[in-house]
Design a protein around this motif. Sequence first.
Motif, PDB file in Angstrom:
ATOM      1  N   ALA A 253       0.861  -1.181   0.000  1.00  0.00           N
ATOM      2  CA  ALA A 253       0.000   0.000   0.000  1.00  0.00           C
ATOM      3  C   ALA A 253       0.895   1.226   0.000  1.00  0.00           C
ATOM      4  O   ALA A 253       1.663   1.443   0.944  1.00  0.00           O
ATOM      5  CB  ALA A 253      -0.923   0.001   1.210  1.00  0.00           C
ATOM      6  N   PHE A 254       0.811   2.019  -1.063  1.00  0.00           N
ATOM      7  CA  PHE A 254       1.586   3.245  -1.163  1.00  0.00           C
ATOM      8  C   PHE A 254       0.849   4.357  -0.432  1.00  0.00           C
ATOM      9  O   PHE A 254      -0.318   4.639  -0.721  1.00  0.00           O
ATOM     10  CB  PHE A 254       1.802   3.639  -2.628  1.00  0.00           C
ATOM     11  CG  PHE A 254       2.652   2.668  -3.399  1.00  0.00           C
ATOM     12  CD1 PHE A 254       4.014   2.611  -3.191  1.00  0.00           C
ATOM     13  CD2 PHE A 254       2.081   1.810  -4.321  1.00  0.00           C
ATOM     14  CE1 PHE A 254       4.804   1.717  -3.895  1.00  0.00           C
ATOM     15  CE2 PHE A 254       2.855   0.915  -5.037  1.00  0.00           C
ATOM     16  CZ  PHE A 254       4.222   0.866  -4.822  1.00  0.00           C
ATOM     17  N   GLU A 260      -2.471   9.009  -7.812  1.00  0.00           N
ATOM     18  CA  GLU A 260      -1.793   9.192  -9.092  1.00  0.00           C
ATOM     19  C   GLU A 260      -1.276   7.871  -9.639  1.00  0.00           C
ATOM     20  O   GLU A 260      -1.354   7.598 -10.852  1.00  0.00           O
ATOM     21  CB  GLU A 260      -0.639  10.181  -8.924  1.00  0.00           C
ATOM     22  CG  GLU A 260       0.059  10.557 -10.208  1.00  0.00           C
ATOM     23  CD  GLU A 260       1.146  11.590  -9.994  1.00  0.00           C
ATOM     24  OE1 GLU A 260       1.860  11.902 -10.978  1.00  0.00           O
ATOM     25  OE2 GLU A 260       1.296  12.083  -8.855  1.00  0.00           O
ATOM     26  N   TRP A 261      -0.748   7.037  -8.753  1.00  0.00           N
ATOM     27  CA  TRP A 261      -0.277   5.721  -9.192  1.00  0.00           C
ATOM     28  C   TRP A 261      -1.433   4.856  -9.685  1.00  0.00           C
ATOM     29  O   TRP A 261      -1.319   4.164 -10.718  1.00  0.00           O
ATOM     30  CB  TRP A 261       0.453   5.044  -8.025  1.00  0.00           C
ATOM     31  CG  TRP A 261       0.721   3.584  -8.246  1.00  0.00           C
ATOM     32  CD1 TRP A 261       1.654   3.039  -9.074  1.00  0.00           C
ATOM     33  CD2 TRP A 261       0.033   2.493  -7.637  1.00  0.00           C
ATOM     34  NE1 TRP A 261       1.595   1.666  -9.010  1.00  0.00           N
ATOM     35  CE2 TRP A 261       0.610   1.308  -8.135  1.00  0.00           C
ATOM     36  CE3 TRP A 261      -0.999   2.401  -6.715  1.00  0.00           C
ATOM     37  CZ2 TRP A 261       0.170   0.052  -7.745  1.00  0.00           C
ATOM     38  CZ3 TRP A 261      -1.438   1.144  -6.314  1.00  0.00           C
ATOM     39  CH2 TRP A 261      -0.859  -0.012  -6.830  1.00  0.00           C
ATOM     40  N   LYS A 262      -2.561   4.869  -8.998  1.00  0.00           N
ATOM     41  CA  LYS A 262      -3.714   4.066  -9.433  1.00  0.00           C
ATOM     42  C   LYS A 262      -4.254   4.544 -10.770  1.00  0.00           C
ATOM     43  O   LYS A 262      -4.708   3.726 -11.595  1.00  0.00           O
ATOM     44  CB  LYS A 262      -4.802   4.114  -8.370  1.00  0.00           C
ATOM     45  CG  LYS A 262      -4.476   3.320  -7.108  1.00  0.00           C
ATOM     46  CD  LYS A 262      -5.615   3.372  -6.114  1.00  0.00           C
ATOM     47  CE  LYS A 262      -5.291   2.533  -4.878  1.00  0.00           C
ATOM     48  NZ  LYS A 262      -6.384   2.571  -3.875  1.00  0.00           N
ATOM     49  N   TRP A 284      12.311  -5.494   3.406  1.00  0.00           N
ATOM     50  CA  TRP A 284      12.116  -5.469   1.967  1.00  0.00           C
ATOM     51  C   TRP A 284      11.291  -4.232   1.599  1.00  0.00           C
ATOM     52  O   TRP A 284      10.370  -3.856   2.313  1.00  0.00           O
ATOM     53  CB  TRP A 284      11.404  -6.733   1.485  1.00  0.00           C
ATOM     54  CG  TRP A 284      12.272  -7.951   1.497  1.00  0.00           C
ATOM     55  CD1 TRP A 284      12.501  -8.781   2.555  1.00  0.00           C
ATOM     56  CD2 TRP A 284      13.023  -8.467   0.405  1.00  0.00           C
ATOM     57  NE1 TRP A 284      13.351  -9.794   2.199  1.00  0.00           N
ATOM     58  CE2 TRP A 284      13.679  -9.626   0.869  1.00  0.00           C
ATOM     59  CE3 TRP A 284      13.203  -8.083  -0.914  1.00  0.00           C
ATOM     60  CZ2 TRP A 284      14.505 -10.388   0.059  1.00  0.00           C
ATOM     61  CZ3 TRP A 284      14.019  -8.847  -1.735  1.00  0.00           C
ATOM     62  CH2 TRP A 284      14.672  -9.984  -1.250  1.00  0.00           C
ATOM     63  N   TYR A 285      11.611  -3.635   0.452  1.00  0.00           N
ATOM     64  CA  TYR A 285      10.902  -2.461  -0.027  1.00  0.00           C
ATOM     65  C   TYR A 285      10.615  -2.617  -1.515  1.00  0.00           C
ATOM     66  O   TYR A 285      11.339  -3.332  -2.236  1.00  0.00           O
ATOM     67  CB  TYR A 285      11.723  -1.178   0.180  1.00  0.00           C
ATOM     68  CG  TYR A 285      11.997  -0.836   1.618  1.00  0.00           C
ATOM     69  CD1 TYR A 285      11.096  -0.074   2.349  1.00  0.00           C
ATOM     70  CD2 TYR A 285      13.159  -1.265   2.258  1.00  0.00           C
ATOM     71  CE1 TYR A 285      11.340   0.258   3.672  1.00  0.00           C
ATOM     72  CE2 TYR A 285      13.411  -0.945   3.582  1.00  0.00           C
ATOM     73  CZ  TYR A 285      12.496  -0.181   4.277  1.00  0.00           C
ATOM     74  OH  TYR A 285      12.737   0.130   5.591  1.00  0.00           O
ATOM     75  N   VAL A 286       9.574  -1.936  -1.971  1.00  0.00           N
ATOM     76  CA  VAL A 286       9.255  -1.853  -3.390  1.00  0.00           C
ATOM     77  C   VAL A 286       9.119  -0.375  -3.742  1.00  0.00           C
ATOM     78  O   VAL A 286       8.493   0.402  -3.016  1.00  0.00           O
ATOM     79  CB  VAL A 286       7.963  -2.618  -3.741  1.00  0.00           C
ATOM     80  CG1 VAL A 286       6.782  -2.118  -2.941  1.00  0.00           C
ATOM     81  CG2 VAL A 286       7.685  -2.527  -5.243  1.00  0.00           C
ATOM     82  N   THR A 287       9.741   0.021  -4.853  1.00  0.00           N
ATOM     83  CA  THR A 287       9.731   1.401  -5.317  1.00  0.00           C
ATOM     84  C   THR A 287       9.073   1.458  -6.688  1.00  0.00           C
ATOM     85  O   THR A 287       9.460   0.704  -7.593  1.00  0.00           O
ATOM     86  CB  THR A 287      11.154   1.965  -5.412  1.00  0.00           C
ATOM     87  OG1 THR A 287      11.777   1.883  -4.126  1.00  0.00           O
ATOM     88  CG2 THR A 287      11.141   3.411  -5.869  1.00  0.00           C
ATOM     89  N   ALA A 288       8.088   2.322  -6.825  1.00  0.00           N
ATOM     90  CA  ALA A 288       7.420   2.565  -8.105  1.00  0.00           C
ATOM     91  C   ALA A 288       7.833   3.930  -8.625  1.00  0.00           C
ATOM     92  O   ALA A 288       7.844   4.911  -7.875  1.00  0.00           O
ATOM     93  CB  ALA A 288       5.901   2.489  -7.944  1.00  0.00           C
ATOM     94  N   SER A 289       8.148   4.009  -9.888  1.00  0.00           N
ATOM     95  CA  SER A 289       8.599   5.276 -10.485  1.00  0.00           C
ATOM     96  C   SER A 289       8.022   5.388 -11.885  1.00  0.00           C
ATOM     97  O   SER A 289       7.798   4.392 -12.574  1.00  0.00           O
ATOM     98  CB  SER A 289      10.125   5.352 -10.531  1.00  0.00           C
ATOM     99  OG  SER A 289      10.665   4.274 -11.263  1.00  0.00           O
TER     100      SER A 289
END
Length: 544
Positions: A253-254, A260-262, A284-289
């Motif tokens: 969950a960002f 904006e991502w959705k 652990w991490y996740v990055t969206a760009s």
Amino acid sequence: MSGPRELVAPFVVPGPSGVAIRARLRLSEADTAVLHEVGTFLGSLAAADLAVRSRHGTAHDATVWAGRKRALTSSTSSRWAGSITKAVNDQWALGRRGQMAEMTWLRGQITSIEARLARPLRAKASKAERLPRGYASRVEWHAKSRRLHALKDRLVTLEADWTSGRVRQVRGGKRLAHLRHHLGDAGLNERAWRERWQAARMFLAADGDSNKRLGNEAIRITHTGQISIRLPAALTHLANAPHNRYVLDATVAFQHRDEEWKDRIAANRAVAYRIHYDAQRGRWYVTASWQRTPVSAPPLDAALARGVVAVDMNDDHLAAWRLDGHGNPVGGPRRFLYDLSGTSQHRDAQIRHALTRLLHFVRHSGALAIAIEDLDFGHGRTREKHGRNKRFRRLISRFAIAKLRARLASMAAEQGIAVVAVDPAYTSRWGAQHWQKPLTTKARKTTRHDAAAVAIGRRALGHPIRRRAAPPRTHQSDGYGHRTAQAGSGTSGREETRPRDPGQRTGCVGAGRGAKAGDQHAQHRSGHAAGHGFWQQDPFPLSP
């Protein structure tokens, strides 16, 4: 003797063209094992591809790139092969830029040392003849001679690598690789270092794909936060979903830019993802760009229409002062403190917090722009420039000017605030000369940094830093206009009388005194309309 150098005109700093958001992953043991295996496998392929790319050097072209992708596709997939080769190309290009920067630095060092070696011992610098000072002793002169030969040898090796296109890089970083031989100094054991090393060499990054489902084919995240990974061909036995995909038990969950991502994934627009493991924290991490359409910078006149908040950036604080459109300081100075010691995460948090408070101040003040100096300390960290002032060199080296400026431009763009960059020449010196003393009162002590902020703001507004312009050619105050450079012709109240000065004897005004100081009729008693004396003659009538 040469005068001050020519100043560069102020300009509006363009806003960012990309966005990145990050969220933490709380994985199960099964998910952790699968991600470790996939990341290690793809990381080994990336390391081998980096060696191939380095061997081709400057002879690399589109045909060679296509061959590298075909070689990786057989054991992974076309999507993973494209992401790996693109990341390797970016890493090679970064190494080339580092080589160019180092060669420029070496040439500057060699030129500076040779110029000082040619001067007599203890010779003083000459600004008129542009000659540097000589070294203080024979011992220092000999040490600099040896350093000159070492720098020349480094330059020869670097120029050979530049010509052949060879870059000396290692996946995981040279610093972490060298740390393996100094575990005691770092307070680590071999197992802890090995965990960091493997985490740094893993590869779990996928570029976005436009017009593909949810904007990415290799790593896919739904609007509910479900994560699925397209497994490489060699690891398809780990799949738990159709089409050789592995669906993680954990969801993401960002918290920032979630809407904006959705919107992007709903329209199947490209979104790049990177999954990484922080071995020091064990998380652990996740990055969206993704990339956004660059917003055109507003014109300089429009950005400065409501004045400006000028900021002088220092090692431990930001000195800010609000200036109106005529260059007059409004209110008092503001200081936003931060601490740049400690880890990189701590420094980044300190800078972000200070900039957040600065932007709140700008928004409440009503200004639409922030004025900063266009600083570059690339040539100011050398020992030849500042001699034995090691403390000052360390201060400049740890000053994160590039990170602070980039983060300020990004955060200000979200608030609709423009960032205006000005030439940094002489702002501290002239600010202290013309503004530090006049702005100092018994209740307020104006520092040199506060005065520099005023100088920065006036330069951004196009005003001279000095408080008054040159007098007119005739020795009359209004012969060719006013002497003051602050008040404009349309400023309200510029022609009004000044408030009455009570004087230095009593410091107060008696009852009824000074009430008519602004009444222009009271200054001419014979024509005052408030009363009519018996000694005054009535005007002649206009008709007989």
